[in-house]
Design a protein around this motif. Structure first.
Motif, PDB file in Angstrom:
ATOM      1  N   GLU A 158       4.819   1.164 -10.058  1.00  0.00           N
ATOM      2  CA  GLU A 158       3.435   0.888 -10.437  1.00  0.00           C
ATOM      3  C   GLU A 158       2.469   1.832  -9.703  1.00  0.00           C
ATOM      4  OE1 GLU A 158       0.271  -2.716  -9.860  1.00  0.00           O
ATOM      5  OE2 GLU A 158       2.329  -3.295 -10.392  1.00  0.00           O
ATOM      6  N   ALA A 159       2.758   2.123  -8.438  1.00  0.00           N
ATOM      7  CA  ALA A 159       1.920   3.039  -7.662  1.00  0.00           C
ATOM      8  C   ALA A 159       1.922   4.436  -8.274  1.00  0.00           C
ATOM      9  CB  ALA A 159       2.399   3.089  -6.212  1.00  0.00           C
ATOM     10  N   VAL A 160       3.080   4.900  -8.719  1.00  0.00           N
ATOM     11  CA  VAL A 160       3.171   6.208  -9.373  1.00  0.00           C
ATOM     12  C   VAL A 160       2.350   6.223 -10.654  1.00  0.00           C
ATOM     13  CG1 VAL A 160       4.749   7.753 -10.603  1.00  0.00           C
ATOM     14  CG2 VAL A 160       5.368   6.873  -8.349  1.00  0.00           C
ATOM     15  N   PHE A 214      -3.343  10.235  -2.581  1.00  0.00           N
ATOM     16  CA  PHE A 214      -4.107   9.088  -3.095  1.00  0.00           C
ATOM     17  C   PHE A 214      -3.636   7.827  -2.394  1.00  0.00           C
ATOM     18  CE2 PHE A 214      -4.453  12.073  -6.624  1.00  0.00           C
ATOM     19  CZ  PHE A 214      -5.808  11.975  -6.932  1.00  0.00           C
ATOM     20  N   ALA A 215      -4.585   6.977  -2.029  1.00  0.00           N
ATOM     21  CA  ALA A 215      -4.275   5.660  -1.484  1.00  0.00           C
ATOM     22  C   ALA A 215      -4.190   4.703  -2.665  1.00  0.00           C
ATOM     23  CB  ALA A 215      -5.365   5.216  -0.528  1.00  0.00           C
ATOM     24  N   VAL A 216      -3.034   4.075  -2.826  1.00  0.00           N
ATOM     25  CA  VAL A 216      -2.807   3.211  -3.995  1.00  0.00           C
ATOM     26  C   VAL A 216      -2.339   1.841  -3.520  1.00  0.00           C
ATOM     27  CG1 VAL A 216      -1.471   2.920  -6.113  1.00  0.00           C
ATOM     28  CG2 VAL A 216      -2.181   5.209  -5.407  1.00  0.00           C
ATOM     29  N   LYS A 217      -2.949   0.826  -4.092  1.00  0.00           N
ATOM     30  CA  LYS A 217      -2.531  -0.550  -3.841  1.00  0.00           C
ATOM     31  C   LYS A 217      -1.780  -1.003  -5.090  1.00  0.00           C
ATOM     32  CE  LYS A 217      -4.560  -4.862  -2.231  1.00  0.00           C
ATOM     33  NZ  LYS A 217      -5.820  -5.549  -1.920  1.00  0.00           N
ATOM     34  N   ALA A 218      -0.484  -1.353  -4.931  1.00  0.00           N
ATOM     35  CA  ALA A 218       0.347  -1.722  -6.083  1.00  0.00           C
ATOM     36  C   ALA A 218       1.470  -2.642  -5.640  1.00  0.00           C
ATOM     37  CB  ALA A 218       0.922  -0.460  -6.726  1.00  0.00           C
ATOM     38  N   ALA A 219       2.099  -3.280  -6.620  1.00  0.00           N
ATOM     39  CA  ALA A 219       3.191  -4.225  -6.341  1.00  0.00           C
ATOM     40  C   ALA A 219       4.482  -3.517  -5.937  1.00  0.00           C
ATOM     41  CB  ALA A 219       3.439  -5.106  -7.558  1.00  0.00           C
ATOM     42  N   TYR A 257       0.845  -1.185   0.000  1.00  0.00           N
ATOM     43  CA  TYR A 257       0.000   0.000   0.000  1.00  0.00           C
ATOM     44  C   TYR A 257       0.888   1.246   0.000  1.00  0.00           C
ATOM     45  CZ  TYR A 257      -3.413  -3.451   1.491  1.00  0.00           C
ATOM     46  OH  TYR A 257      -4.215  -4.555   1.562  1.00  0.00           O
ATOM     47  N   PHE A 258       0.447   2.255  -0.749  1.00  0.00           N
ATOM     48  CA  PHE A 258       1.226   3.481  -0.869  1.00  0.00           C
ATOM     49  C   PHE A 258       0.337   4.708  -0.729  1.00  0.00           C
ATOM     50  CE2 PHE A 258       3.505   0.282  -3.274  1.00  0.00           C
ATOM     51  CZ  PHE A 258       4.801   0.448  -2.833  1.00  0.00           C
ATOM     52  N   ILE A 307       3.851  14.140  -9.610  1.00  0.00           N
ATOM     53  CA  ILE A 307       3.931  13.433  -8.334  1.00  0.00           C
ATOM     54  C   ILE A 307       4.854  14.195  -7.388  1.00  0.00           C
ATOM     55  CG2 ILE A 307       4.539  11.270  -7.182  1.00  0.00           C
ATOM     56  CD1 ILE A 307       2.070  11.142  -9.088  1.00  0.00           C
ATOM     57  N   ILE A 308       4.366  14.479  -6.185  1.00  0.00           N
ATOM     58  CA  ILE A 308       5.151  15.195  -5.182  1.00  0.00           C
ATOM     59  C   ILE A 308       5.959  14.213  -4.350  1.00  0.00           C
ATOM     60  CG2 ILE A 308       5.030  16.672  -3.141  1.00  0.00           C
ATOM     61  CD1 ILE A 308       2.445  17.853  -4.392  1.00  0.00           C
ATOM     62  N   SER A 309       5.289  13.156  -3.869  1.00  0.00           N
ATOM     63  CA  SER A 309       5.996  12.171  -3.058  1.00  0.00           C
ATOM     64  C   SER A 309       5.248  10.849  -3.039  1.00  0.00           C
ATOM     65  CB  SER A 309       6.177  12.675  -1.620  1.00  0.00           C
ATOM     66  OG  SER A 309       4.933  12.710  -0.953  1.00  0.00           O
ATOM     67  N   ILE A 310       5.945   9.807  -2.609  1.00  0.00           N
ATOM     68  CA  ILE A 310       5.352   8.479  -2.460  1.00  0.00           C
ATOM     69  C   ILE A 310       5.909   7.862  -1.183  1.00  0.00           C
ATOM     70  CG2 ILE A 310       7.076   7.475  -3.986  1.00  0.00           C
ATOM     71  CD1 ILE A 310       4.896   5.401  -4.758  1.00  0.00           C
ATOM     72  N   THR A 311       4.999   7.265  -0.403  1.00  0.00           N
ATOM     73  CA  THR A 311       5.370   6.657   0.860  1.00  0.00           C
ATOM     74  C   THR A 311       4.650   5.331   1.012  1.00  0.00           C
ATOM     75  OG1 THR A 311       5.440   8.876   1.807  1.00  0.00           O
ATOM     76  CG2 THR A 311       5.495   7.052   3.351  1.00  0.00           C
ATOM     77  N   GLU A 312       5.360   4.310   1.452  1.00  0.00           N
ATOM     78  CA  GLU A 312       4.700   3.037   1.722  1.00  0.00           C
ATOM     79  C   GLU A 312       3.964   3.153   3.057  1.00  0.00           C
ATOM     80  OE1 GLU A 312       5.635  -1.739   2.038  1.00  0.00           O
ATOM     81  OE2 GLU A 312       7.201  -0.377   1.347  1.00  0.00           O
ATOM     82  N   ILE A 313       2.721   2.653   3.093  1.00  0.00           N
ATOM     83  CA  ILE A 313       1.903   2.725   4.301  1.00  0.00           C
ATOM     84  C   ILE A 313       1.328   1.349   4.619  1.00  0.00           C
ATOM     85  CG2 ILE A 313       1.319   5.163   4.040  1.00  0.00           C
ATOM     86  CD1 ILE A 313      -1.346   4.327   2.776  1.00  0.00           C
TER      87      ILE A 313
END
Length: 102
Positions: free
Chosen positions: A31-33, A22-27, A2-3, A50-56
């Protein structure tokens, strides 16, 4: 996995945007981006939307989904809540200024 992907969203003028998580489910992150870039409202005309991406974790993912379901930004129409919500969160895309050497 989850990202949380923060993207530049909105149709607010040439350089204005609203950062939306955005809450994104990806491998994986790549892929999340790609999933986030294809969401409605994301500024596709920006070179880097895209500003940032974080695993959650799953709980954070579900919480973020619920937050977005109640976010006035995603409501149709232009009620006062939506306009106030957008106005309070507007950011301006800035380009790095050239440095002059003396």
């Amino acid at each position: 996995m989850y990202f949380r992907v923060i993207a530049k969203c909105g149709n607010l003028g040439k350089k204005a945007y609203v950062p939306i998580s955005f809450a994104v489910k990806a491998a994986n992150e790549k892929e999340a981006v790609n999933v986030a870039k294809n969401q409605p409202y994301v500024r596709k005309d920006f070179a880097s939307p895209i500003i940032s991406i974080t695993e959650i974790d799953k709980e954070s993912y579900e919480y973020l989904v619920a937050v977005n379901q109640h976010d006035p930004f995603f409501r149709k129409g232009f009620g006062i809540d939506k306009i106030r919500s957008i106005y309070d969160r507007i950011q301006i895309e800035t380009e790095p200024q050239p440095i002059e050497f003396v």
